[in-house]
Design a protein around this motif. Structure first.
Motif, PDB file in Angstrom:
ATOM      1  N   ALA A 248       2.499  -4.898   3.064  1.00 30.36           N
ATOM      2  CA  ALA A 248       1.584  -5.619   3.960  1.00 30.36           C
ATOM      3  C   ALA A 248       1.787  -7.135   3.867  1.00 30.36           C
ATOM      4  O   ALA A 248       1.588  -7.859   4.833  1.00 30.36           O
ATOM      5  CB  ALA A 248       0.136  -5.267   3.634  1.00 30.36           C
TER       6      ALA A 248
ATOM      7  N   PRO B   3       0.033 -12.025  15.047  1.00 27.27           N
ATOM      8  CA  PRO B   3      -0.323 -10.805  15.780  1.00 27.27           C
ATOM      9  C   PRO B   3      -1.000  -9.779  14.868  1.00 27.27           C
ATOM     10  O   PRO B   3      -0.974  -9.918  13.647  1.00 27.27           O
ATOM     11  CB  PRO B   3       1.026 -10.284  16.277  1.00 27.27           C
ATOM     12  CG  PRO B   3       2.033 -10.859  15.341  1.00 27.27           C
ATOM     13  CD  PRO B   3       1.474 -12.180  14.892  1.00 27.27           C
ATOM     14  N   ASN B   4      -1.602  -8.764  15.454  1.00 24.92           N
ATOM     15  CA  ASN B   4      -2.192  -7.683  14.662  1.00 24.92           C
ATOM     16  C   ASN B   4      -1.147  -7.088  13.743  1.00 24.92           C
ATOM     17  O   ASN B   4      -0.002  -6.899  14.145  1.00 24.92           O
ATOM     18  CB  ASN B   4      -2.747  -6.588  15.581  1.00 24.92           C
ATOM     19  CG  ASN B   4      -4.092  -6.987  16.160  1.00 24.92           C
ATOM     20  OD1 ASN B   4      -4.841  -7.737  15.538  1.00 24.92           O
ATOM     21  ND2 ASN B   4      -4.382  -6.507  17.352  1.00 24.92           N
ATOM     22  N   GLY B   5      -1.548  -6.826  12.513  1.00 27.91           N
ATOM     23  CA  GLY B   5      -0.628  -6.220  11.552  1.00 27.91           C
ATOM     24  C   GLY B   5       0.193  -7.229  10.779  1.00 27.91           C
ATOM     25  O   GLY B   5       0.994  -6.860   9.919  1.00 27.91           O
ATOM     26  N   ALA B   6      -0.011  -8.530  11.034  1.00 24.44           N
ATOM     27  CA  ALA B   6       0.789  -9.571  10.371  1.00 24.44           C
ATOM     28  C   ALA B   6       0.456  -9.711   8.888  1.00 24.44           C
ATOM     29  O   ALA B   6       1.262 -10.225   8.117  1.00 24.44           O
ATOM     30  CB  ALA B   6       0.584 -10.909  11.078  1.00 24.44           C
ATOM     31  N   GLY B   7      -0.742  -9.292   8.501  1.00 23.70           N
ATOM     32  CA  GLY B   7      -1.137  -9.398   7.089  1.00 23.70           C
ATOM     33  C   GLY B   7      -2.270 -10.393   6.849  1.00 23.70           C
ATOM     34  O   GLY B   7      -2.627 -10.666   5.709  1.00 23.70           O
TER      35      GLY B   7
ATOM     36  N   SER C 132      -5.617 -10.232   7.407  1.00 23.45           N
ATOM     37  CA  SER C 132      -6.808  -9.685   6.730  1.00 23.45           C
ATOM     38  C   SER C 132      -6.504  -9.322   5.288  1.00 23.45           C
ATOM     39  O   SER C 132      -7.349  -9.507   4.408  1.00 23.45           O
ATOM     40  CB  SER C 132      -7.327  -8.442   7.460  1.00 23.45           C
ATOM     41  OG  SER C 132      -7.768  -8.793   8.736  1.00 23.45           O
ATOM     42  N   THR C 133      -5.314  -8.814   5.057  1.00 19.38           N
ATOM     43  CA  THR C 133      -4.917  -8.467   3.686  1.00 19.38           C
ATOM     44  C   THR C 133      -4.943  -9.718   2.811  1.00 19.38           C
ATOM     45  O   THR C 133      -5.505  -9.712   1.711  1.00 19.38           O
ATOM     46  CB  THR C 133      -3.505  -7.846   3.687  1.00 19.38           C
ATOM     47  OG1 THR C 133      -3.528  -6.684   4.531  1.00 19.38           O
ATOM     48  CG2 THR C 133      -3.076  -7.441   2.299  1.00 19.38           C
TER      49      THR C 133
ATOM     50  N   ARG D 144      -8.572 -10.765   2.181  1.00 19.20           N
ATOM     51  CA  ARG D 144      -9.280  -9.920   1.205  1.00 19.20           C
ATOM     52  C   ARG D 144      -8.878 -10.291  -0.218  1.00 19.20           C
ATOM     53  O   ARG D 144      -9.699 -10.251  -1.131  1.00 19.20           O
ATOM     54  CB  ARG D 144      -8.986  -8.435   1.468  1.00 19.20           C
ATOM     55  CG  ARG D 144      -9.699  -7.871   2.696  1.00 19.20           C
ATOM     56  CD  ARG D 144      -9.716  -6.342   2.672  1.00 19.20           C
ATOM     57  NE  ARG D 144      -8.389  -5.764   2.618  1.00 19.20           N
ATOM     58  CZ  ARG D 144      -7.631  -5.476   3.665  1.00 19.20           C
ATOM     59  NH1 ARG D 144      -8.079  -5.704   4.890  1.00 19.20           N
ATOM     60  NH2 ARG D 144      -6.435  -4.958   3.518  1.00 19.20           N
TER      61      ARG D 144
ATOM     62  N   TYR E  65       0.887  -1.170   0.000  1.00 20.75           N
ATOM     63  CA  TYR E  65       0.000   0.000   0.000  1.00 20.75           C
ATOM     64  C   TYR E  65       0.920   1.213   0.000  1.00 20.75           C
ATOM     65  O   TYR E  65       1.545   1.494   1.016  1.00 20.75           O
ATOM     66  CB  TYR E  65      -0.890   0.006   1.238  1.00 20.75           C
ATOM     67  CG  TYR E  65      -1.858  -1.153   1.308  1.00 20.75           C
ATOM     68  CD1 TYR E  65      -3.007  -1.178   0.524  1.00 20.75           C
ATOM     69  CD2 TYR E  65      -1.626  -2.223   2.176  1.00 20.75           C
ATOM     70  CE1 TYR E  65      -3.902  -2.235   0.591  1.00 20.75           C
ATOM     71  CE2 TYR E  65      -2.517  -3.289   2.252  1.00 20.75           C
ATOM     72  CZ  TYR E  65      -3.653  -3.289   1.460  1.00 20.75           C
ATOM     73  OH  TYR E  65      -4.532  -4.336   1.529  1.00 20.75           O
TER      74      TYR E  65
ATOM     75  N   LYS F  76       4.175   1.042   1.875  1.00 17.24           N
ATOM     76  CA  LYS F  76       4.055   0.084   2.988  1.00 17.24           C
ATOM     77  C   LYS F  76       3.842  -1.329   2.461  1.00 17.24           C
ATOM     78  O   LYS F  76       2.939  -1.586   1.676  1.00 17.24           O
ATOM     79  CB  LYS F  76       2.877   0.527   3.868  1.00 17.24           C
ATOM     80  CG  LYS F  76       2.386  -0.504   4.825  1.00 17.24           C
ATOM     81  CD  LYS F  76       2.281   0.048   6.231  1.00 17.24           C
ATOM     82  CE  LYS F  76       2.152  -1.073   7.234  1.00 17.24           C
ATOM     83  NZ  LYS F  76       3.330  -1.548   7.845  1.00 17.24           N
TER      84      LYS F  76
HETATM   85  P1  ADP Z   1      -3.789  -8.477  10.401  1.00 19.09           P
HETATM   86  O1  ADP Z   1      -5.087  -8.862   9.777  1.00 19.09           O
HETATM   87  O2  ADP Z   1      -2.847  -9.619  10.576  1.00 19.09           O
HETATM   88  O3  ADP Z   1      -3.968  -7.709  11.679  1.00 19.09           O
HETATM   89  P2  ADP Z   1      -3.593  -6.607   8.196  1.00 19.09           P
HETATM   90  O4  ADP Z   1      -3.662  -7.425   6.975  1.00 19.09           O
HETATM   91  O5  ADP Z   1      -4.834  -5.904   8.624  1.00 19.09           O
HETATM   92  O6  ADP Z   1      -3.023  -7.495   9.393  1.00 19.09           O
HETATM   93  O7  ADP Z   1      -2.457  -5.519   8.031  1.00 19.09           O
HETATM   94  C1  ADP Z   1      -1.140  -5.807   7.576  1.00 19.09           C
HETATM   95  C2  ADP Z   1      -0.374  -4.504   7.396  1.00 19.09           C
HETATM   96  O8  ADP Z   1      -0.856  -3.819   6.244  1.00 19.09           O
HETATM   97  C3  ADP Z   1      -0.514  -3.544   8.562  1.00 19.09           C
HETATM   98  O9  ADP Z   1       0.707  -2.885   8.748  1.00 19.09           O
HETATM   99  C4  ADP Z   1      -1.597  -2.609   8.088  1.00 19.09           C
HETATM  100  O10 ADP Z   1      -1.427  -1.349   8.693  1.00 19.09           O
HETATM  101  C5  ADP Z   1      -1.339  -2.537   6.593  1.00 19.09           C
HETATM  102  N1  ADP Z   1      -2.574  -2.303   5.824  1.00 19.09           N
HETATM  103  C6  ADP Z   1      -3.621  -3.156   5.716  1.00 19.09           C
HETATM  104  N2  ADP Z   1      -4.582  -2.641   4.920  1.00 19.09           N
HETATM  105  C7  ADP Z   1      -4.114  -1.428   4.504  1.00 19.09           C
HETATM  106  C8  ADP Z   1      -4.631  -0.399   3.649  1.00 19.09           C
HETATM  107  N3  ADP Z   1      -5.830  -0.520   3.057  1.00 19.09           N
HETATM  108  N4  ADP Z   1      -3.856   0.694   3.457  1.00 19.09           N
HETATM  109  C9  ADP Z   1      -2.671   0.813   4.049  1.00 19.09           C
HETATM  110  N5  ADP Z   1      -2.117  -0.111   4.855  1.00 19.09           N
HETATM  111  C10 ADP Z   1      -2.818  -1.211   5.088  1.00 19.09           C
END
Ligand code: ADP
Ligand code: ADP
Length: 222
Positions: free
Chosen positions: A17, A35-39, A41-42, A45, A12, A15
């Motif tokens: 992800a 952990p949170n932020g691991a990727g 949800s990304t 999706r 992104y 950044k």
């Molecule tokens: P998790 O689900 O494991 O908590 P995420 O997939 O939500 O992790 O996030 C992984 C990383 O990508 C994080 O650093 C988050 O801030 C970043 N991130 C996720 N979605 C977006 C987005 N739409 N725009 C910018 N950064 C994103």
């Protein structure tokens, strides 16, 4: 039935992800931990065809889902994190609406909705407004929504947030019972959510897949 993730990365802006994630999945439950932020949800999706990888490829039975997303979408159930239900609808109305969105015929929808309300123990509350439901009940409506089309690939993102311990156990049992002929991917940061039901666990950290193994082997290696 096979879902293959090949060297998938996602950025992104500047950044990163996800960074070079590869994984091949067959029917059964996979627990996606980290952990949170691991990727997590990304990745989910992208599997749900809502976003596309920056580089790398995801194939469903050999078909690239970036090129032909509709082939997977017909067979996909997705429960996103923070799934919202409309407070002024009843479960029946909400599920009817979602079934229509998914292109189910009215007749198929009616049968399937009543079956799911029964399985998820929502039959008695099917005509009450969702606004008055507890977090656990709303989550069960979200799960019902994800199962409307009897999906071959079921993706559930942090589904146990907001559930009480009893609801958590019932939810685990439900997922186990569903996993025979489909691929179920369950993300969580709570190890007990997956250790009893997921024959395989994938652990992510900082956008990478760090481990993919059976839970017993994980425990031995710690
Ligand atoms: P998790 O689900 O494991 O908590 P995420 O997939 O939500 O992790 O996030 C992984 C990383 O990508 C994080 O650093 C988050 O801030 C970043 N991130 C996720 N979605 C977006 C987005 N739409 N725009 C910018 N950064 C994103
Ligand atoms: P009750 O007898 O408890 O009032 P019923 O199951 O007989 O409930 O259904 C009452 C109404 O709800 C009927 O009009 C029926 O068509 C409608 N209904 C039942 N199942 C569904 C469904 N899945 N989607 C939409 N309406 C439904």
């Amino acid at each position: 039935m096979e879902l293959q993730i090949e060297q998938v990365s996602k950025t992104y802006g500047s950044k990163s992800a996800l960074n070079g994630v590869s994984l091949k999945l067959k029917p059964g439950v996979v627990g996606l931990l980290g952990p949170n932020g691991a990727g997590k949800s990304t990745l989910m999706r992208m599997l749900a065809t809502i976003e596309q990888p920056t580089t790398g490829k995801i194939t469903w039975n050999g078909v690239d889902i970036a090129r032909q997303p509709q082939i997977l979408r017909q067979e996909l159930g997705y429960l996103p994190q923070d799934f919202g239900v409309y407070p002024n609808l009843t479960p029946l109305e909400f599920l009817d609406y979602m079934a229509a969105m998914k292109g189910l015929s009215a007749k198929t929808a009616r049968t399937r909705i009543n079956e799911l309300l029964e399985i998820l123990n929502l039959s008695h509350d099917r005509k009450r407004l969702l606004g008055g439901f507890s977090g656990g009940m709303r989550q069960r409506v979200g799960i019902a929504q994800s199962l409307l089309n009897d999906p071959s690939l079921l993706i559930v993102d942090e589904p146990t947030v907001g559930l009480d311990p009893g609801e958590r156990i019932r939810f685990r049992n439900l997922l186990s019972s569903l996993s025979a002929e489909r691929i179920v991917i369950l993300s969580t940061h709570i190890v007990t959510d997956v250790e009893s039901i997921a024959p395989t666990i994938a652990i992510m950290a900082k956008g990478r897949l760090v481990t993919y193994a059976e839970p017993e082997n994980l425990i031995q290696s710690v």
